[in-house]
Design an enzyme around this catalytic site. Sequence first.
Site, short mmCIF file in Angstrom:
data_model
loop_
_atom_site.label_atom_id
_atom_site.label_comp_id
_atom_site.label_asym_id
_atom_site.label_seq_id
_atom_site.Cartn_x
_atom_site.Cartn_y
_atom_site.Cartn_z
N GLN A 71 0.67 -1.16 0.10
CA GLN A 71 -0.01 -0.11 0.02
C GLN A 71 0.80 1.30 -0.15
O GLN A 71 0.80 2.10 -0.70
CB GLN A 71 -0.95 0.22 1.24
CG GLN A 71 -1.89 -1.03 1.28
CD GLN A 71 -2.96 -1.08 -0.02
OE1 GLN A 71 -3.41 0.09 -0.41
NE2 GLN A 71 -3.03 -1.92 -0.62
N VAL A 104 -6.79 1.71 9.41
CA VAL A 104 -7.64 1.37 10.43
C VAL A 104 -7.57 -0.03 10.97
O VAL A 104 -8.31 -0.72 11.74
CB VAL A 104 -9.05 1.39 9.99
CG1 VAL A 104 -9.53 2.98 9.60
CG2 VAL A 104 -9.38 0.86 8.53
N GLY A 105 -6.76 -0.90 10.13
CA GLY A 105 -6.75 -2.46 10.47
C GLY A 105 -5.51 -2.20 11.74
O GLY A 105 -4.45 -1.74 11.47
N ASP A 145 -9.58 7.64 19.20
CA ASP A 145 -8.98 7.54 20.72
C ASP A 145 -8.61 8.74 21.31
O ASP A 145 -8.72 9.34 22.38
CB ASP A 145 -8.36 6.41 21.01
CG ASP A 145 -9.09 5.19 20.59
OD1 ASP A 145 -10.05 4.66 20.94
OD2 ASP A 145 -8.32 4.22 19.77
N HIS A 162 -6.00 0.59 18.98
CA HIS A 162 -7.31 0.75 19.26
C HIS A 162 -8.17 -0.22 19.76
O HIS A 162 -8.68 -1.38 19.05
CB HIS A 162 -7.96 1.05 17.71
CG HIS A 162 -9.56 1.52 17.85
ND1 HIS A 162 -10.04 2.43 18.54
CD2 HIS A 162 -10.57 0.70 17.24
CE1 HIS A 162 -11.37 2.61 18.37
NE2 HIS A 162 -11.68 1.57 17.73
#
Length: 131
Positions: free
Chosen positions: A11, A28-29, A58, A86
């Site tokens: 990526q 987000v992973g 958070d 997270h």
Amino acid sequence: LKANVSIFRDQGEALDKVAKRDVKVIVVGNPANTNALICSHFAKSIPKENFTALTRLDELRAKAMAAIKIGKNVSDIKKVIIWGNHSNTQFPDLQASNALGHVDDAWRKGEFVQTVSKRGAAIIQARKLSS
């Protein structure tokens, strides 16, 4: 984690080749902060500050809680750190924050840490589903 390195390397390299240099990247992973670091490492032409991870949510929760506690605006709260990912194992930290001198240690080490670190799970439980 080994699979994540491959995914986020690819990526990052793709972003480096085709993205505008002012692109903003949200990872987000989980482990989100580690994956964001890997991705940013391989997107060498994109500024590191353009990468963020889901832990930003958070961080904003922690800033909001501190702001309410001391009667300030969220935008007034600076240098809040979320250590970890997270999840309920994260550690929200006000140690470097400008809010530090305005909250007592018992609140900061107790209610603050517990509420911020478990907020995602509390929302899932209340909604009876994940986002």
